[in-house]
Design an enzyme around this catalytic site. Sequence first.
Site, PDB file in Angstrom:
ATOM      1  N   HIS A  81       3.452   7.163  -0.895  1.00 31.65           N
ATOM      2  CA  HIS A  81       4.519   8.128  -1.188  1.00 31.65           C
ATOM      3  C   HIS A  81       5.564   8.061  -0.082  1.00 31.65           C
ATOM      4  O   HIS A  81       5.896   9.059   0.541  1.00 31.65           O
ATOM      5  CB  HIS A  81       3.946   9.540  -1.347  1.00 31.65           C
ATOM      6  CG  HIS A  81       3.128   9.686  -2.590  1.00 31.65           C
ATOM      7  ND1 HIS A  81       3.695   9.982  -3.808  1.00 31.65           N
ATOM      8  CD2 HIS A  81       1.797   9.544  -2.819  1.00 31.65           C
ATOM      9  CE1 HIS A  81       2.737  10.029  -4.730  1.00 31.65           C
ATOM     10  NE2 HIS A  81       1.576   9.769  -4.160  1.00 31.65           N
TER      11      HIS A  81
ATOM     12  N   HIS B  39       1.270   2.238 -14.757  1.00 28.45           N
ATOM     13  CA  HIS B  39       1.790   2.333 -13.391  1.00 28.45           C
ATOM     14  C   HIS B  39       2.439   1.042 -12.914  1.00 28.45           C
ATOM     15  O   HIS B  39       3.396   1.081 -12.146  1.00 28.45           O
ATOM     16  CB  HIS B  39       0.673   2.745 -12.423  1.00 28.45           C
ATOM     17  CG  HIS B  39       0.376   4.205 -12.439  1.00 28.45           C
ATOM     18  ND1 HIS B  39      -0.278   4.804 -13.478  1.00 28.45           N
ATOM     19  CD2 HIS B  39       0.683   5.196 -11.565  1.00 28.45           C
ATOM     20  CE1 HIS B  39      -0.375   6.105 -13.228  1.00 28.45           C
ATOM     21  NE2 HIS B  39       0.199   6.363 -12.083  1.00 28.45           N
TER      22      HIS B  39
ATOM     23  N   ARG C 268      16.413  -5.150  -3.415  1.00 27.46           N
ATOM     24  CA  ARG C 268      15.459  -6.185  -3.850  1.00 27.46           C
ATOM     25  C   ARG C 268      14.654  -6.730  -2.678  1.00 27.46           C
ATOM     26  O   ARG C 268      13.470  -7.017  -2.823  1.00 27.46           O
ATOM     27  CB  ARG C 268      16.167  -7.287  -4.627  1.00 27.46           C
ATOM     28  CG  ARG C 268      17.059  -8.168  -3.779  1.00 27.46           C
ATOM     29  CD  ARG C 268      18.060  -8.919  -4.649  1.00 27.46           C
ATOM     30  NE  ARG C 268      18.780  -9.945  -3.916  1.00 27.46           N
ATOM     31  CZ  ARG C 268      19.705  -9.713  -2.979  1.00 27.46           C
ATOM     32  NH1 ARG C 268      19.998  -8.471  -2.626  1.00 27.46           N
ATOM     33  NH2 ARG C 268      20.320 -10.704  -2.382  1.00 27.46           N
TER      34      ARG C 268
ATOM     35  N   ASN D  59       3.644   2.234  -6.589  1.00 26.45           N
ATOM     36  CA  ASN D  59       3.883   3.540  -7.216  1.00 26.45           C
ATOM     37  C   ASN D  59       4.126   4.567  -6.115  1.00 26.45           C
ATOM     38  O   ASN D  59       3.864   4.304  -4.950  1.00 26.45           O
ATOM     39  CB  ASN D  59       2.704   3.942  -8.099  1.00 26.45           C
ATOM     40  CG  ASN D  59       2.509   2.964  -9.238  1.00 26.45           C
ATOM     41  OD1 ASN D  59       1.532   2.237  -9.291  1.00 26.45           O
ATOM     42  ND2 ASN D  59       3.486   2.921 -10.131  1.00 26.45           N
TER      43      ASN D  59
ATOM     44  N   LEU E 249       5.599   9.100 -13.276  1.00 24.44           N
ATOM     45  CA  LEU E 249       4.188   9.260 -13.599  1.00 24.44           C
ATOM     46  C   LEU E 249       3.583  10.313 -12.682  1.00 24.44           C
ATOM     47  O   LEU E 249       4.040  10.513 -11.566  1.00 24.44           O
ATOM     48  CB  LEU E 249       3.469   7.918 -13.402  1.00 24.44           C
ATOM     49  CG  LEU E 249       3.859   6.832 -14.409  1.00 24.44           C
ATOM     50  CD1 LEU E 249       3.481   5.454 -13.885  1.00 24.44           C
ATOM     51  CD2 LEU E 249       3.198   7.094 -15.746  1.00 24.44           C
ATOM     52  N   ALA E 250       2.562  10.982 -13.159  1.00 24.89           N
ATOM     53  CA  ALA E 250       1.944  12.061 -12.377  1.00 24.89           C
ATOM     54  C   ALA E 250       0.444  11.880 -12.311  1.00 24.89           C
ATOM     55  O   ALA E 250      -0.327  12.770 -12.605  1.00 24.89           O
ATOM     56  CB  ALA E 250       2.291  13.403 -12.999  1.00 24.89           C
TER      57      ALA E 250
ATOM     58  N   GLY F  27      -1.923  -0.235 -16.959  1.00 18.14           N
ATOM     59  CA  GLY F  27      -0.922  -0.692 -17.920  1.00 18.14           C
ATOM     60  C   GLY F  27       0.324   0.174 -17.943  1.00 18.14           C
ATOM     61  O   GLY F  27       1.291  -0.170 -18.610  1.00 18.14           O
TER      62      GLY F  27
ATOM     63  N   HIS G  54      -1.985   3.216  -3.701  1.00 17.36           N
ATOM     64  CA  HIS G  54      -1.382   2.809  -4.991  1.00 17.36           C
ATOM     65  C   HIS G  54      -0.038   2.110  -4.794  1.00 17.36           C
ATOM     66  O   HIS G  54       1.008   2.583  -5.243  1.00 17.36           O
ATOM     67  CB  HIS G  54      -1.335   3.942  -6.015  1.00 17.36           C
ATOM     68  CG  HIS G  54      -0.712   5.241  -5.596  1.00 17.36           C
ATOM     69  ND1 HIS G  54       0.543   5.315  -5.045  1.00 17.36           N
ATOM     70  CD2 HIS G  54      -1.158   6.522  -5.680  1.00 17.36           C
ATOM     71  CE1 HIS G  54       0.839   6.588  -4.810  1.00 17.36           C
ATOM     72  NE2 HIS G  54      -0.182   7.339  -5.178  1.00 17.36           N
TER      73      HIS G  54
ATOM     74  N   ASP H 176      -6.913   6.987  -9.601  1.00 18.93           N
ATOM     75  CA  ASP H 176      -5.982   8.098  -9.378  1.00 18.93           C
ATOM     76  C   ASP H 176      -6.060   9.068 -10.557  1.00 18.93           C
ATOM     77  O   ASP H 176      -5.065   9.703 -10.924  1.00 18.93           O
ATOM     78  CB  ASP H 176      -4.544   7.590  -9.173  1.00 18.93           C
ATOM     79  CG  ASP H 176      -3.645   8.624  -8.503  1.00 18.93           C
ATOM     80  OD1 ASP H 176      -4.157   9.652  -8.025  1.00 18.93           O
ATOM     81  OD2 ASP H 176      -2.423   8.409  -8.474  1.00 18.93           O
TER      82      ASP H 176
HETATM   83 ZN   LIG Z   1      -0.208   9.434  -5.254  1.00 19.74          ZN
END
Ligand SMILES: [Zn+2]
Length: 392
Positions: free
Chosen positions: A193, A249, A225, A217, A307-308, A247, A214, A272
Amino acid sequence: MRIRAKRTENHSPADWLITGGWLNQVHPADISQKFDCGGENVFLAAGFIDLQINGYGGIDFNDAGTTTEQISAVTRALWRTGVTAYCPTVITESPDHISRCLTNVIRAADESPEFALAFTGIHLEGPFISAEDGPRGAHPRQHVRPPDWEQFERWQDTARGQIRILTLSPEWPESFDFIERASATGVIVAIGHTAANPARIADAVRAGAKMSTHLGNGSHAKIDRHPNYIWEQLANDELWASFIVDGHHLPPSVVKCFLRGKGIARSILVTDAIAAAGCAPGKYKLGNVEVEVTEAGRVCLPGTPYLAGSALEMHDAIGKTVAYSGAALEDALRMASANPAKLLGLDDKFGTIEVGRRADLVLFEWDEQAMALSVVATIVNGEIVYRRNNDE
Ligand SMILES: [Zn+2]
């Protein structure tokens, strides 16, 4: 107890003898002998270890009211997915709320024998993460804060030293001193994060950071880039990396490149999973955050592209890893067992199928065409805790 199953590497059935919770002997299958579990067409793997689970089956580790019985129920439900050990994950909230969630987990470890066997330490994800939209993901902005060692020590006291992984963002100037102190106490500091620039990523690793949480993400929707914080972490051979292979994330081509870039030996599969995992599609309230699980199993903040968390189950993550990356099945299994055990420093105890290790095992069928893994039975500490056929 006698288990009959094939190793994924050589496909020849063997008999595994378990005594007192431990793998005691292995020899070629003796067809004159009966066995207690398995069969000639079933594969054997070490039990899966998930370093990041926020909840499952409607139960949320981030709900301050979660009970020991509920944490036991999560543990039992995860056996169906092959997970025999995991790190309950507590995310960004107020200091008091986090303390209550830590207390619930520690109480469960005392009171629930099945959770005590599965518990490999707490993963505290936040609150020392990026406040920016995108990198912050679904973590509540008002509770994001710079690294604070005294506060962390209070939480670690509450958790009786059982916070094993801490995910933070090294964009905070306070990070480097914090990472050094935390690493010195044996906590695994992970980068996640984050909106940190590449130089700060490198500094964090020098200070002791060991993993990327992760990777790919918990980031901005658009970034330069190169250089950027993703390449920098991917290229750093000191860092392990966890990946959510559901599929949603990460697209398949990214999974393939990430796993080849990071290498099998340093890659770890995590789910996760959030409380809505194992539940029907729909909208769910997680703390103060509303999330939506779509028919396709995507978990998002309604009305945003973010996404959460996921509704992923580990047996699916393994199948998808093989399908997307071309990894051998035994390598995908390693990313879900031996690798997390090694990062946690528990590889002398479990994570591989070797004589002398604790008998935490998964028996499964592998559909080569569909690249799908189906759990047939799960064994924890030498006892069969789940059998698929009993369920049907
Ligand atoms: Zn997280």
